[in-house]
Design an enzyme around this catalytic site. Sequence first.
Site, PDB file in Angstrom:
ATOM      1  N   ASN A 171     -12.088  -1.736   6.181  1.00  0.00           N
ATOM      2  CA  ASN A 171     -10.539  -1.576   5.745  1.00  0.00           C
ATOM      3  C   ASN A 171     -10.285  -0.131   5.651  1.00  0.00           C
ATOM      4  O   ASN A 171      -8.910  -0.051   5.250  1.00  0.00           O
ATOM      5  CB  ASN A 171     -10.522  -2.499   4.660  1.00  0.00           C
ATOM      6  CG  ASN A 171     -10.815  -1.769   3.438  1.00  0.00           C
ATOM      7  OD1 ASN A 171     -11.827  -1.197   3.316  1.00  0.00           O
ATOM      8  ND2 ASN A 171      -9.757  -1.935   2.204  1.00  0.00           N
ATOM      9  N   THR A 211      -5.980  -3.640   8.123  1.00  0.00           N
ATOM     10  CA  THR A 211      -6.005  -4.883   7.637  1.00  0.00           C
ATOM     11  C   THR A 211      -5.757  -6.063   8.684  1.00  0.00           C
ATOM     12  O   THR A 211      -6.043  -5.457   9.880  1.00  0.00           O
ATOM     13  CB  THR A 211      -4.731  -5.203   6.451  1.00  0.00           C
ATOM     14  OG1 THR A 211      -4.763  -6.420   6.147  1.00  0.00           O
ATOM     15  CG2 THR A 211      -3.328  -5.137   7.308  1.00  0.00           C
ATOM     16  N   SER A 262       0.968  -1.370   0.082  1.00  0.00           N
ATOM     17  CA  SER A 262      -0.028   0.010  -0.091  1.00  0.00           C
ATOM     18  C   SER A 262       0.874   1.380  -0.201  1.00  0.00           C
ATOM     19  O   SER A 262       0.323   2.339  -0.780  1.00  0.00           O
ATOM     20  CB  SER A 262      -0.769  -0.098   1.281  1.00  0.00           C
ATOM     21  OG  SER A 262      -1.759  -0.973   0.950  1.00  0.00           O
ATOM     22  N   LYS A 322      -9.709  -5.659  11.323  1.00  0.00           N
ATOM     23  CA  LYS A 322     -10.774  -4.944  10.390  1.00  0.00           C
ATOM     24  C   LYS A 322     -12.087  -5.032  11.119  1.00  0.00           C
ATOM     25  O   LYS A 322     -13.243  -4.454  10.631  1.00  0.00           O
ATOM     26  CB  LYS A 322     -10.946  -6.090   9.042  1.00  0.00           C
ATOM     27  CG  LYS A 322      -9.724  -5.625   7.878  1.00  0.00           C
ATOM     28  CD  LYS A 322      -9.963  -6.523   6.931  1.00  0.00           C
ATOM     29  CE  LYS A 322      -8.893  -6.215   5.917  1.00  0.00           C
ATOM     30  NZ  LYS A 322      -9.252  -6.609   4.546  1.00  0.00           N
ATOM     31  N   ASP A 343     -12.913  -3.307   0.127  1.00  0.00           N
ATOM     32  CA  ASP A 343     -12.568  -4.485  -0.231  1.00  0.00           C
ATOM     33  C   ASP A 343     -13.602  -4.973  -1.208  1.00  0.00           C
ATOM     34  O   ASP A 343     -13.528  -5.558  -2.498  1.00  0.00           O
ATOM     35  CB  ASP A 343     -12.597  -5.604   0.646  1.00  0.00           C
ATOM     36  CG  ASP A 343     -11.201  -5.470   1.364  1.00  0.00           C
ATOM     37  OD1 ASP A 343     -10.295  -4.905   0.863  1.00  0.00           O
ATOM     38  OD2 ASP A 343     -11.208  -5.662   2.449  1.00  0.00           O
ATOM     39  N   ARG A 346     -15.704 -24.474   1.911  1.00  0.00           N
ATOM     40  CA  ARG A 346     -15.264 -25.853   2.319  1.00  0.00           C
ATOM     41  C   ARG A 346     -16.156 -26.321   3.581  1.00  0.00           C
ATOM     42  O   ARG A 346     -16.836 -27.142   3.585  1.00  0.00           O
ATOM     43  CB  ARG A 346     -13.774 -25.866   2.511  1.00  0.00           C
ATOM     44  CG  ARG A 346     -13.434 -27.170   3.353  1.00  0.00           C
ATOM     45  CD  ARG A 346     -11.889 -27.022   3.904  1.00  0.00           C
ATOM     46  NE  ARG A 346     -11.383 -25.866   4.685  1.00  0.00           N
ATOM     47  CZ  ARG A 346     -10.305 -25.609   5.232  1.00  0.00           C
ATOM     48  NH1 ARG A 346      -9.152 -26.197   4.606  1.00  0.00           N
ATOM     49  NH2 ARG A 346     -10.068 -24.545   5.866  1.00  0.00           N
ATOM     50  N   GLN A 393      -9.120  -1.674  -4.227  1.00  0.00           N
ATOM     51  CA  GLN A 393      -9.483  -1.211  -2.796  1.00  0.00           C
ATOM     52  C   GLN A 393      -8.670   0.056  -2.537  1.00  0.00           C
ATOM     53  O   GLN A 393      -9.206   1.026  -1.658  1.00  0.00           O
ATOM     54  CB  GLN A 393      -9.427  -2.468  -1.982  1.00  0.00           C
ATOM     55  CG  GLN A 393      -8.093  -3.124  -1.703  1.00  0.00           C
ATOM     56  CD  GLN A 393      -7.141  -2.025  -0.943  1.00  0.00           C
ATOM     57  OE1 GLN A 393      -7.620  -1.285   0.072  1.00  0.00           O
ATOM     58  NE2 GLN A 393      -5.709  -2.098  -1.044  1.00  0.00           N
TER      59      GLN A 393
HETATM   60  P1  ATR Z   1      -9.922 -14.000   4.371  1.00  0.00           P
HETATM   61  O1  ATR Z   1      -9.735 -12.895   5.345  1.00  0.00           O
HETATM   62  O2  ATR Z   1      -8.766 -13.920   3.398  1.00  0.00           O
HETATM   63  O3  ATR Z   1     -10.958 -14.367   3.746  1.00  0.00           O
HETATM   64  P2  ATR Z   1     -10.379 -16.164   6.237  1.00  0.00           P
HETATM   65  O4  ATR Z   1     -11.371 -15.054   6.677  1.00  0.00           O
HETATM   66  O5  ATR Z   1      -9.405 -17.162   7.238  1.00  0.00           O
HETATM   67  O6  ATR Z   1      -9.486 -15.401   5.261  1.00  0.00           O
HETATM   68  O7  ATR Z   1     -11.000 -17.081   5.396  1.00  0.00           O
HETATM   69  C1  ATR Z   1     -10.445 -18.235   4.606  1.00  0.00           C
HETATM   70  C2  ATR Z   1     -11.354 -18.796   3.573  1.00  0.00           C
HETATM   71  O8  ATR Z   1     -10.246 -19.895   2.662  1.00  0.00           O
HETATM   72  C3  ATR Z   1     -12.571 -19.645   4.201  1.00  0.00           C
HETATM   73  O9  ATR Z   1     -13.341 -19.453   3.161  1.00  0.00           O
HETATM   74  C4  ATR Z   1     -11.542 -21.031   4.030  1.00  0.00           C
HETATM   75  O10 ATR Z   1     -12.842 -22.025   4.275  1.00  0.00           O
HETATM   76  P3  ATR Z   1     -13.194 -22.559   5.582  1.00  0.00           P
HETATM   77  O11 ATR Z   1     -14.300 -21.631   6.254  1.00  0.00           O
HETATM   78  O12 ATR Z   1     -13.910 -23.962   5.385  1.00  0.00           O
HETATM   79  O13 ATR Z   1     -12.144 -22.803   6.627  1.00  0.00           O
HETATM   80  C5  ATR Z   1     -11.105 -21.110   2.951  1.00  0.00           C
HETATM   81  N1  ATR Z   1      -9.891 -22.263   2.665  1.00  0.00           N
HETATM   82  C6  ATR Z   1      -8.719 -22.008   3.594  1.00  0.00           C
HETATM   83  N2  ATR Z   1      -8.007 -23.058   3.203  1.00  0.00           N
HETATM   84  C7  ATR Z   1      -8.990 -23.828   2.383  1.00  0.00           C
HETATM   85  C8  ATR Z   1      -8.499 -25.168   1.769  1.00  0.00           C
HETATM   86  N3  ATR Z   1      -7.357 -25.750   1.838  1.00  0.00           N
HETATM   87  N4  ATR Z   1      -9.551 -25.601   1.016  1.00  0.00           N
HETATM   88  C9  ATR Z   1     -10.930 -24.750   0.869  1.00  0.00           C
HETATM   89  N5  ATR Z   1     -11.047 -23.717   1.527  1.00  0.00           N
HETATM   90  C10 ATR Z   1     -10.204 -23.416   2.046  1.00  0.00           C
END
Ligand code: ATR
Length: 265
Positions: A85, A61, A16, A65, A100, A147, A239
């Site tokens: 943010n 960040t 940034s 947030k 974002d 997931r 952003q």
């Molecule tokens: P960010 O702020 O970057 O969105 P986060 O809030 O930690 O980070 O979210 C990470 C996202 O990546 C979530 O949707 C997570 O899925 P889960 O909610 O099931 O944990 C997803 N994610 C991380 N690793 C993953 C993987 N190996 N396969 C599929 N989804 C994954």
Amino acid sequence: MDVYGLIGNPVGHSLSPPMHEAGYEALGLDAKYVTFEPPADEGAAAVEAADKLGVAGLNVTIPFKQDVLDAVDPDPLAARIGAVNTVDFSGETPRGYNTDAVGAVRALDHHGVELSGTAVVVGAGGAGRAVAFGLADEGMSVRIANRTASKAHALADEVPNATGHGLGDFDALLADADVLVNCTSVGMDEDETPVPKSALTPDLAVLDAVYSPIETRLLREAAAVGATTVDGAWMLLYQGVEAFELWTGEDAPVDPMNEALRSGL
Ligand code: ATR
């Protein structure tokens, strides 16, 4: 001189500062952008301190947030997303925004992608929340796939015109979709993709929020089937562009900001 900055923990690797300072230079603004690393539980206190010190604007960040919501008056979109943010100190009280969401919208718009029809947002974490609300605000129907399917369902209950899903059936989710956004961290550390190539179609516009590496496996495979691709640096750029415009009231010089950002990647 106006002082802008970023609070995060850690912030060492942030792009940034060069991005915003390229913007100040291009417009001849007397401004500086610095990074601050307050302790992880002091986000709201840091915003209050910045206000007292006369800081003009802050980006926020991880991990702050959500916490800084306590120290700002959030605009309606930031309030719905539940995360801020960008803070603007020019008014009576600090105002909180979430650029974002708009960043994803403007990144797609820059590439001529029409924001109508159906979007599939993969991921229901912080980035997924912002992007899902941003695309829904543009009038798109949003399919949120995560997931942990229960998180996708919970988010879909909050976002207008949204449905929640697991990761199991991308063929059905993508068959008639217009836009796909990866908001998971998959593709960042390993050459993996959250979406099987066989489910990608040439009619899709694919945005990957992952910007390191800039060319992810998802984007390579999307390009190979003839889809429109938008890399994560565009989302990071916009952003920042949106924050720059909120703070300065000027149209941001997008090209120099983009060059500064990309030369740091
Ligand atoms: P960010 O702020 O970057 O969105 P986060 O809030 O930690 O980070 O979210 C990470 C996202 O990546 C979530 O949707 C997570 O899925 P889960 O909610 O099931 O944990 C997803 N994610 C991380 N690793 C993953 C993987 N190996 N396969 C599929 N989804 C994954």
